[in-house]
Design a protein around this motif. Sequence first.
Motif, PDB file in Angstrom:
ATOM      1  N   GLU A  26       0.835  -1.204   0.000  1.00 39.85           N
ATOM      2  CA  GLU A  26       0.000   0.000   0.000  1.00 39.85           C
ATOM      3  C   GLU A  26       0.871   1.256   0.000  1.00 39.85           C
ATOM      4  OE1 GLU A  26      -3.545   2.113   2.685  1.00 39.85           O
ATOM      5  OE2 GLU A  26      -2.765   0.133   3.218  1.00 39.85           O
ATOM      6  N   SER A  27       1.989   1.194   0.712  1.00 41.78           N
ATOM      7  CA  SER A  27       2.921   2.325   0.726  1.00 41.78           C
ATOM      8  C   SER A  27       3.603   2.495  -0.630  1.00 41.78           C
ATOM      9  CB  SER A  27       3.972   2.127   1.819  1.00 41.78           C
ATOM     10  OG  SER A  27       3.373   2.073   3.089  1.00 41.78           O
TER      11      SER A  27
ATOM     12  N   ALA B  17      17.853  19.177  -7.558  1.00 42.80           N
ATOM     13  CA  ALA B  17      18.366  18.244  -6.554  1.00 42.80           C
ATOM     14  C   ALA B  17      17.768  18.533  -5.166  1.00 42.80           C
ATOM     15  CB  ALA B  17      19.889  18.286  -6.517  1.00 42.80           C
ATOM     16  N   PRO B  18      17.751  19.790  -4.709  1.00 43.60           N
ATOM     17  CA  PRO B  18      17.084  20.065  -3.428  1.00 43.60           C
ATOM     18  C   PRO B  18      15.591  19.751  -3.463  1.00 43.60           C
ATOM     19  CG  PRO B  18      18.536  21.880  -4.029  1.00 43.60           C
ATOM     20  CD  PRO B  18      18.454  20.983  -5.222  1.00 43.60           C
ATOM     21  N   ARG B  19      14.965  19.981  -4.594  1.00 45.93           N
ATOM     22  CA  ARG B  19      13.532  19.666  -4.710  1.00 45.93           C
ATOM     23  C   ARG B  19      13.298  18.175  -4.541  1.00 45.93           C
ATOM     24  NH1 ARG B  19      10.013  20.241 -10.291  1.00 45.93           N
ATOM     25  NH2 ARG B  19       8.104  19.259  -9.512  1.00 45.93           N
ATOM     26  N   PHE B  20      14.136  17.350  -5.159  1.00 46.00           N
ATOM     27  CA  PHE B  20      13.989  15.908  -5.037  1.00 46.00           C
ATOM     28  C   PHE B  20      14.204  15.467  -3.594  1.00 46.00           C
ATOM     29  CE2 PHE B  20      15.761  11.556  -5.256  1.00 46.00           C
ATOM     30  CZ  PHE B  20      14.716  10.909  -5.898  1.00 46.00           C
ATOM     31  N   GLN B  21      15.227  16.025  -2.951  1.00 51.09           N
ATOM     32  CA  GLN B  21      15.502  15.664  -1.559  1.00 51.09           C
ATOM     33  C   GLN B  21      14.339  16.070  -0.653  1.00 51.09           C
ATOM     34  OE1 GLN B  21      19.328  16.854  -0.072  1.00 51.09           O
ATOM     35  NE2 GLN B  21      18.774  16.547   2.066  1.00 51.09           N
ATOM     36  N   ALA B  22      13.813  17.263  -0.868  1.00 55.79           N
ATOM     37  CA  ALA B  22      12.683  17.729  -0.052  1.00 55.79           C
ATOM     38  C   ALA B  22      11.459  16.842  -0.263  1.00 55.79           C
ATOM     39  CB  ALA B  22      12.361  19.180  -0.390  1.00 55.79           C
ATOM     40  N   TRP B  23      11.241  16.434  -1.494  1.00 55.83           N
ATOM     41  CA  TRP B  23      10.109  15.539  -1.767  1.00 55.83           C
ATOM     42  C   TRP B  23      10.283  14.207  -1.029  1.00 55.83           C
ATOM     43  CZ3 TRP B  23      10.207  10.694  -3.990  1.00 55.83           C
ATOM     44  CH2 TRP B  23       8.950  10.118  -4.219  1.00 55.83           C
ATOM     45  N   LEU B  24      11.497  13.652  -1.076  1.00 54.42           N
ATOM     46  CA  LEU B  24      11.757  12.371  -0.410  1.00 54.42           C
ATOM     47  C   LEU B  24      11.562  12.501   1.101  1.00 54.42           C
ATOM     48  CD1 LEU B  24      12.704   9.453  -1.048  1.00 54.42           C
ATOM     49  CD2 LEU B  24      15.028  10.223  -0.484  1.00 54.42           C
ATOM     50  N   GLU B  25      12.054  13.584   1.672  1.00 49.90           N
ATOM     51  CA  GLU B  25      11.884  13.791   3.116  1.00 49.90           C
ATOM     52  C   GLU B  25      10.407  13.898   3.489  1.00 49.90           C
ATOM     53  OE1 GLU B  25      14.221  17.274   3.697  1.00 49.90           O
ATOM     54  OE2 GLU B  25      16.143  16.179   3.802  1.00 49.90           O
ATOM     55  N   ALA B  26       9.621  14.508   2.626  1.00 48.66           N
ATOM     56  CA  ALA B  26       8.181  14.629   2.893  1.00 48.66           C
ATOM     57  C   ALA B  26       7.513  13.265   2.896  1.00 48.66           C
ATOM     58  CB  ALA B  26       7.538  15.532   1.852  1.00 48.66           C
ATOM     59  N   GLN B  27       7.984  12.341   2.049  1.00 49.46           N
ATOM     60  CA  GLN B  27       7.402  10.999   2.029  1.00 49.46           C
ATOM     61  C   GLN B  27       7.769  10.228   3.288  1.00 49.46           C
ATOM     62  OE1 GLN B  27       5.299  11.218  -0.416  1.00 49.46           O
ATOM     63  NE2 GLN B  27       6.526  13.043  -0.932  1.00 49.46           N
ATOM     64  N   ALA B  28       8.970  10.455   3.798  1.00 55.37           N
ATOM     65  CA  ALA B  28       9.371   9.816   5.051  1.00 55.37           C
ATOM     66  C   ALA B  28       8.514  10.343   6.208  1.00 55.37           C
ATOM     67  CB  ALA B  28      10.853  10.061   5.321  1.00 55.37           C
ATOM     68  N   GLU B  29       8.293  11.642   6.221  1.00 54.46           N
ATOM     69  CA  GLU B  29       7.468  12.239   7.278  1.00 54.46           C
ATOM     70  C   GLU B  29       6.015  11.754   7.202  1.00 54.46           C
ATOM     71  OE1 GLU B  29       7.961  16.402   6.734  1.00 54.46           O
ATOM     72  OE2 GLU B  29      10.081  16.402   7.358  1.00 54.46           O
ATOM     73  N   ALA B  30       5.555  11.437   5.992  1.00 56.58           N
ATOM     74  CA  ALA B  30       4.189  10.942   5.816  1.00 56.58           C
ATOM     75  C   ALA B  30       4.053   9.471   6.196  1.00 56.58           C
ATOM     76  CB  ALA B  30       3.750  11.152   4.371  1.00 56.58           C
ATOM     77  N   GLY B  31       5.161   8.819   6.537  1.00 55.20           N
ATOM     78  CA  GLY B  31       5.127   7.430   6.975  1.00 55.20           C
ATOM     79  C   GLY B  31       5.154   6.409   5.860  1.00 55.20           C
TER      80      GLY B  31
ATOM     81  N   ALA C 245       2.461   9.752  -5.066  1.00 53.70           N
ATOM     82  CA  ALA C 245       3.138  10.971  -4.610  1.00 53.70           C
ATOM     83  C   ALA C 245       4.239  11.395  -5.573  1.00 53.70           C
ATOM     84  CB  ALA C 245       3.708  10.750  -3.216  1.00 53.70           C
ATOM     85  N   ALA C 246       4.940  10.425  -6.176  1.00 53.03           N
ATOM     86  CA  ALA C 246       6.004  10.754  -7.125  1.00 53.03           C
ATOM     87  C   ALA C 246       5.438  11.377  -8.388  1.00 53.03           C
ATOM     88  CB  ALA C 246       6.795   9.492  -7.466  1.00 53.03           C
ATOM     89  N   ARG C 247       4.343  10.838  -8.872  1.00 58.24           N
ATOM     90  CA  ARG C 247       3.725  11.414 -10.066  1.00 58.24           C
ATOM     91  C   ARG C 247       3.257  12.843  -9.815  1.00 58.24           C
ATOM     92  NH1 ARG C 247       0.435   5.855 -11.373  1.00 58.24           N
ATOM     93  NH2 ARG C 247       1.808   5.046 -13.016  1.00 58.24           N
ATOM     94  N   ARG C 248       2.687  13.073  -8.646  1.00 61.00           N
ATOM     95  CA  ARG C 248       2.178  14.412  -8.335  1.00 61.00           C
ATOM     96  C   ARG C 248       3.293  15.381  -7.969  1.00 61.00           C
ATOM     97  NH1 ARG C 248      -2.895  12.548  -4.455  1.00 61.00           N
ATOM     98  NH2 ARG C 248      -4.312  11.891  -6.131  1.00 61.00           N
ATOM     99  N   GLY C 249       4.219  14.926  -7.146  1.00 60.63           N
ATOM    100  CA  GLY C 249       5.230  15.831  -6.600  1.00 60.63           C
ATOM    101  C   GLY C 249       6.423  16.063  -7.502  1.00 60.63           C
TER     102      GLY C 249
END
Length: 468
Positions: free
Chosen positions: A238-239, A300-314, A246-250
């Motif tokens: 499910e994750s 590159a910072p945008r990609f990192q920020a997106w990845l961190e947001a997915q970690a925070e979302a669980g 999230a990747a398609r949108r973000g």
Amino acid sequence: MTARPDASRNEAVIADLVRALGDKMVLAGAERPARNDSDWSTLGPQAPLAVVRPTTTEAVAAAMRICAAHGVPVVPQGGLTGLCGGARPLPGSVALSLERMTGIEAIDPASATMTVRAGTPLQVVQEAAEAAGFLVPLDLGARGSCAIGGNAATNAGGNRVIRYGMTREMILGLEVVLPGGDTITALNTMIKNNAGYDLKHLFIGSEGTLGIITRLVLRLFPKPACTMAALCALPDYESVVGLLTAARRGLGPMLSAFEVMWPDYWDVIAAMPGLRVPLAPGHAAYCLIEAQGTDETFDAPRFQAWLEAQAEAGLLSDAVLSRSVADVRAFWGVRDACSEFPHALGPHEPFDIGLPVAAMDAYVQACKAALAERLPGAFALFYGHVGDGNLHIVAGVKGAVPQPKDVIQEVVYGLVREFGGTVSAEHGIGLTKKPWLGHVRSEAEIALMRRLKAALDPDGVLNPGKVV
């Protein structure tokens, strides 16, 4: 002893081919290369009558006319990296290899196109585009061996379909030799061209059964300024679906690959000597995400920020972010470790299927359970281009010689039909998947395919018996 009629025909067709093309292009008897006896499928070798190695489209056309006149079947060959037997010779056939028809004919920066000969290896095409400041996004593990004409003939997929589409979407024009020897030269360089039927689509994905592709016009794309990647561990499927959404949108058009590996796959590659696996075993799924940008300062910072947001979302249990081009290559090395499965696993059966993304894990669990029930001691590894709905399976029984191929196929393809998938996502049908085509194509569809084949090749001389 009187020669049989077919033996006389065989001698006559070889003599006519040598007379028209010369003995450098026509190899028979002891001079015939053994490499042309098979492709990368598990069907085993089959010697053709002769191997014809033309260097021009005119020579391809001449060979087809001669073989058609004698009623001798012709099997086109590119890099011989196909896995379904599409390029494997048939008994009594002539193998027509495009291995000498190589080279980049033109790169047009204004129209962003490349005209290339069909036997050119994909890696050579990629490198020529890169040198000109462009990208040919088609990419396969066999890039150094596969030929661009074969990629078109099988409508190859590869690693970046989620962003750029299949090979079909990268082709603007083709030159094709028809079964009777006529040539269609339609090397269109325009994206917009609605002048009647777009005939190139008849030949793309037809696996050399309708015509022999000799030249292509490829679309070129802007060369990415930066590439970012992350290897992620996830707690459940499910994750995985949530991360893809999230990747398609973000990430939007930056998203260039979304690969998923199930735990059995990860356990095998983690034990391979010399392979650095940056995430621990024990997770429910592993994902490789790649993004390509136009400005590293921002992307590159945008990609990192997106990845961190997915970690925070669980959504993530763990993740590793690339910090260099070497890291990106190393991450892909983890995904491409499947090329070592013949050594790591021994004999097995490989599969290339397509499924609705939401149903993939349910299919995986059902397939594992069914294989275990039918074949005690069976193993099955699952991985693939999940962002494109493409799942690869490696299944077998350790130590079994021969492998219980029929039972494994019944399980895998039977469940494909049950889950509404396809028996071939990107490898084609060839010979090995032909018995299963009816699982995913209706009788009306197959009948129409056969009518097309009969219309273009009424005498059945071009790669007969393949696909339909």
